[in-house]
Scaffold this motif. Structure first.
Motif, PDB file in Angstrom:
ATOM      1  N   LEU A  11       0.831  -1.200   0.000  1.00 16.19           N
ATOM      2  CA  LEU A  11       0.000   0.000   0.000  1.00 16.19           C
ATOM      3  C   LEU A  11       0.871   1.257   0.000  1.00 16.19           C
ATOM      4  CD1 LEU A  11      -2.806   1.288   0.114  1.00 16.19           C
ATOM      5  CD2 LEU A  11      -2.661   1.159   2.611  1.00 16.19           C
ATOM      6  N   LYS A  12       1.930   1.244   0.795  1.00 18.05           N
ATOM      7  CA  LYS A  12       2.855   2.393   0.824  1.00 18.05           C
ATOM      8  C   LYS A  12       3.513   2.597  -0.536  1.00 18.05           C
ATOM      9  CE  LYS A  12       4.057   2.052   5.712  1.00 18.05           C
ATOM     10  NZ  LYS A  12       5.106   1.717   6.684  1.00 18.05           N
ATOM     11  N   ALA A  13       3.925   1.512  -1.166  1.00 16.87           N
ATOM     12  CA  ALA A  13       4.556   1.618  -2.487  1.00 16.87           C
ATOM     13  C   ALA A  13       3.552   2.136  -3.515  1.00 16.87           C
ATOM     14  CB  ALA A  13       5.111   0.269  -2.924  1.00 16.87           C
ATOM     15  N   PHE A  14       2.314   1.659  -3.452  1.00 17.77           N
ATOM     16  CA  PHE A  14       1.277   2.115  -4.375  1.00 17.77           C
ATOM     17  C   PHE A  14       1.004   3.605  -4.187  1.00 17.77           C
ATOM     18  CE2 PHE A  14      -3.256   2.713  -5.443  1.00 17.77           C
ATOM     19  CZ  PHE A  14      -3.188   2.405  -6.795  1.00 17.77           C
ATOM     20  N   LEU A  15       0.899   4.047  -2.938  1.00 17.85           N
ATOM     21  CA  LEU A  15       0.686   5.470  -2.671  1.00 17.85           C
ATOM     22  C   LEU A  15       1.873   6.307  -3.129  1.00 17.85           C
ATOM     23  CD1 LEU A  15      -1.032   5.323   0.842  1.00 17.85           C
ATOM     24  CD2 LEU A  15      -2.089   5.891  -1.362  1.00 17.85           C
ATOM     25  N   VAL A  17       3.850   5.611  -5.624  1.00 18.31           N
ATOM     26  CA  VAL A  17       3.754   5.684  -7.085  1.00 18.31           C
ATOM     27  C   VAL A  17       2.719   6.732  -7.491  1.00 18.31           C
ATOM     28  CG1 VAL A  17       2.992   4.417  -9.140  1.00 18.31           C
ATOM     29  CG2 VAL A  17       4.613   3.366  -7.554  1.00 18.31           C
ATOM     30  N   LEU A  18       1.559   6.735  -6.837  1.00 17.71           N
ATOM     31  CA  LEU A  18       0.529   7.715  -7.165  1.00 17.71           C
ATOM     32  C   LEU A  18       0.992   9.154  -6.898  1.00 17.71           C
ATOM     33  CD1 LEU A  18      -2.786   6.048  -5.925  1.00 17.71           C
ATOM     34  CD2 LEU A  18      -1.936   6.289  -8.264  1.00 17.71           C
ATOM     35  N   ILE A  19       1.658   9.365  -5.766  1.00 18.14           N
ATOM     36  CA  ILE A  19       2.156  10.699  -5.429  1.00 18.14           C
ATOM     37  C   ILE A  19       3.234  11.133  -6.410  1.00 18.14           C
ATOM     38  CG2 ILE A  19       3.440  12.015  -3.686  1.00 18.14           C
ATOM     39  CD1 ILE A  19       1.862  10.342  -1.570  1.00 18.14           C
ATOM     40  N   GLY A  20       4.178  10.243  -6.708  1.00 18.13           N
ATOM     41  CA  GLY A  20       5.235  10.569  -7.673  1.00 18.13           C
ATOM     42  C   GLY A  20       4.673  10.867  -9.046  1.00 18.13           C
ATOM     43  N   LEU A  21       3.695  10.095  -9.441  1.00 18.85           N
ATOM     44  CA  LEU A  21       3.038  10.314 -10.725  1.00 18.85           C
ATOM     45  C   LEU A  21       2.324  11.665 -10.750  1.00 18.85           C
ATOM     46  CD1 LEU A  21       2.498   8.895 -13.408  1.00 18.85           C
ATOM     47  CD2 LEU A  21       0.517   7.835 -12.356  1.00 18.85           C
ATOM     48  N   GLY A  22       1.634  11.980  -9.670  1.00 17.87           N
ATOM     49  CA  GLY A  22       0.969  13.276  -9.572  1.00 17.87           C
ATOM     50  C   GLY A  22       1.949  14.430  -9.642  1.00 17.87           C
ATOM     51  N   ILE A  23       3.064  14.310  -8.945  1.00 19.13           N
ATOM     52  CA  ILE A  23       4.097  15.353  -8.977  1.00 19.13           C
ATOM     53  C   ILE A  23       4.623  15.520 -10.395  1.00 19.13           C
ATOM     54  CG2 ILE A  23       6.449  15.929  -8.230  1.00 19.13           C
ATOM     55  CD1 ILE A  23       5.702  14.645  -5.505  1.00 19.13           C
ATOM     56  N   ASN A  24       4.934  14.419 -11.060  1.00 20.42           N
ATOM     57  CA  ASN A  24       5.448  14.493 -12.433  1.00 20.42           C
ATOM     58  C   ASN A  24       4.457  15.154 -13.376  1.00 20.42           C
ATOM     59  OD1 ASN A  24       7.877  13.306 -11.850  1.00 20.42           O
ATOM     60  ND2 ASN A  24       7.430  11.376 -12.858  1.00 20.42           N
ATOM     61  N   LEU A  25       3.202  14.750 -13.294  1.00 18.86           N
ATOM     62  CA  LEU A  25       2.204  15.295 -14.213  1.00 18.86           C
ATOM     63  C   LEU A  25       1.937  16.769 -13.950  1.00 18.86           C
ATOM     64  CD1 LEU A  25      -0.245  12.262 -14.387  1.00 18.86           C
ATOM     65  CD2 LEU A  25       1.407  12.999 -16.122  1.00 18.86           C
ATOM     66  N   VAL A  26       1.846  17.150 -12.683  1.00 20.60           N
ATOM     67  CA  VAL A  26       1.613  18.561 -12.351  1.00 20.60           C
ATOM     68  C   VAL A  26       2.817  19.417 -12.742  1.00 20.60           C
ATOM     69  CG1 VAL A  26       1.307  20.181 -10.426  1.00 20.60           C
ATOM     70  CG2 VAL A  26      -0.092  18.126 -10.557  1.00 20.60           C
ATOM     71  N   CYS A  27       4.021  18.958 -12.416  1.00 19.96           N
ATOM     72  CA  CYS A  27       5.228  19.727 -12.771  1.00 19.96           C
ATOM     73  C   CYS A  27       5.401  19.812 -14.288  1.00 19.96           C
ATOM     74  CB  CYS A  27       6.468  19.113 -12.127  1.00 19.96           C
ATOM     75  SG  CYS A  27       6.531  19.334 -10.350  1.00 19.96           S
ATOM     76  N   GLY A  28       5.098  18.737 -14.994  1.00 18.51           N
ATOM     77  CA  GLY A  28       5.157  18.759 -16.456  1.00 18.51           C
ATOM     78  C   GLY A  28       4.149  19.728 -17.038  1.00 18.51           C
ATOM     79  N   TRP A  29       2.943  19.736 -16.461  1.00 23.90           N
ATOM     80  CA  TRP A  29       1.911  20.657 -16.918  1.00 23.90           C
ATOM     81  C   TRP A  29       2.311  22.103 -16.662  1.00 23.90           C
ATOM     82  CZ3 TRP A  29      -1.174  24.173 -14.275  1.00 23.90           C
ATOM     83  CH2 TRP A  29      -2.184  24.752 -15.036  1.00 23.90           C
ATOM     84  N   ILE A  30       2.872  22.389 -15.484  1.00 27.17           N
ATOM     85  CA  ILE A  30       3.314  23.755 -15.160  1.00 27.17           C
ATOM     86  C   ILE A  30       4.406  24.198 -16.121  1.00 27.17           C
ATOM     87  CG2 ILE A  30       4.547  25.133 -13.428  1.00 27.17           C
ATOM     88  CD1 ILE A  30       2.962  23.563 -11.278  1.00 27.17           C
ATOM     89  N   ILE A  46      12.378  10.943  -9.309  1.00 23.31           N
ATOM     90  CA  ILE A  46      13.555  11.001  -8.432  1.00 23.31           C
ATOM     91  C   ILE A  46      13.141  10.869  -6.968  1.00 23.31           C
ATOM     92  CG2 ILE A  46      15.442  12.495  -7.657  1.00 23.31           C
ATOM     93  CD1 ILE A  46      15.502  13.592 -10.584  1.00 23.31           C
ATOM     94  N   LEU A  47      12.047  11.527  -6.583  1.00 21.21           N
ATOM     95  CA  LEU A  47      11.567  11.392  -5.206  1.00 21.21           C
ATOM     96  C   LEU A  47      11.137   9.953  -4.902  1.00 21.21           C
ATOM     97  CD1 LEU A  47       9.552  14.712  -4.781  1.00 21.21           C
ATOM     98  CD2 LEU A  47      11.731  14.101  -3.728  1.00 21.21           C
ATOM     99  N   ALA A  48      10.479   9.312  -5.862  1.00 16.96           N
ATOM    100  CA  ALA A  48      10.085   7.910  -5.664  1.00 16.96           C
ATOM    101  C   ALA A  48      11.307   7.015  -5.504  1.00 16.96           C
ATOM    102  CB  ALA A  48       9.223   7.431  -6.830  1.00 16.96           C
ATOM    103  N   PRO A  56       9.421   1.341  -7.637  1.00 12.92           N
ATOM    104  CA  PRO A  56       8.445   2.433  -7.689  1.00 12.92           C
ATOM    105  C   PRO A  56       8.887   3.574  -8.613  1.00 12.92           C
ATOM    106  CG  PRO A  56       8.796   1.771  -5.423  1.00 12.92           C
ATOM    107  CD  PRO A  56       9.825   1.053  -6.247  1.00 12.92           C
ATOM    108  N   ALA A  57      10.175   3.862  -8.630  1.00  6.82           N
ATOM    109  CA  ALA A  57      10.675   4.947  -9.476  1.00  6.82           C
ATOM    110  C   ALA A  57      10.512   4.621 -10.959  1.00  6.82           C
ATOM    111  CB  ALA A  57      12.142   5.227  -9.159  1.00  6.82           C
ATOM    112  N   VAL A  58      10.815   3.394 -11.346  1.00  5.24           N
ATOM    113  CA  VAL A  58      10.663   2.989 -12.742  1.00  5.24           C
ATOM    114  C   VAL A  58       9.192   3.023 -13.140  1.00  5.24           C
ATOM    115  CG1 VAL A  58      10.881   1.039 -14.328  1.00  5.24           C
ATOM    116  CG2 VAL A  58      12.804   1.660 -12.861  1.00  5.24           C
ATOM    117  N   ILE A  59       8.328   2.566 -12.251  1.00  3.88           N
ATOM    118  CA  ILE A  59       6.892   2.595 -12.546  1.00  3.88           C
ATOM    119  C   ILE A  59       6.413   4.039 -12.712  1.00  3.88           C
ATOM    120  CG2 ILE A  59       4.593   2.105 -11.600  1.00  3.88           C
ATOM    121  CD1 ILE A  59       5.849  -0.421 -10.312  1.00  3.88           C
TER     122      ILE A  59
END
Length: 160
Positions: A11-15, A17-30, A46-48, A56-59
């Protein structure tokens, strides 16, 4: 008891991944919305890697490009760049290089820059040929092409 511990870790790894993905998408959008000629869509990767390690980082890295390729199909080709950044970040995190800000922090930044800039430029060259492409750093590459070098590939390489 061991099964419960594994479920909690999953569950921690899944969360993560979701947080890292959110950061990437938001930062990319900005970066895209502000026309900043830098790629910030690997910060979550990198944070993941720093928190969760290699998998988790590769995912996060690959899934970021998978999702962003919905709006621009060429983003899928750059997934290998994000995956290589994830691998390097996990290796540096494992060695402890990314734990605190010091002069040693420059080495991973140089690795990330070389991977992102060089490999990204090679992929752009393969996709778009001897043009400067349509991605964010193209305005910077156009300026370099007009004022510094006479080759579109090297202008893209320097801009990346």
């Amino acid at each position: 008891m061991a099964a419960l511990k594994k479920q909690q870790n999953d569950l921690k790894a899944f969360l993560l991944v979701l947080i890292g993905l959110g950061i990437n998408l938001v930062c990319g959008w900005i970066a895209s919305a502000t026309q900043i000629p830098f790629y910030f869509d690997c910060i979550g990767t990198i944070l993941a890697a720093m928190i969760g390690g290699f998998l988790p980082a590769v995912i996060v890295g690959f899934t970021t490009n998978l999702i962003s390729s919905i709006s621009d199909t060429t983003n899928m080709y750059y997934g290998v760049v994000n995956v290589l950044i994830a691998i390097c970040a996990a290796a540096f995190a494992q060695k402890g290089t990314l734990r605190k800000l010091s002069w040693k922090f420059i080495v991973p930044i140089l690795y990330f820059t070389v991977i992102g800039g060089c490999l990204g430029s090679i992929i752009s060259w393969g996709l778009f040929g001897d043009t400067l492409g349509s991605e964010l750093p193209s305005s910077l590459a156009n300026r370099i092409y007009a004022n510094v070098v006479d080759d579109a590939f090297f202008a893209q390489l320097y801009a990346g």
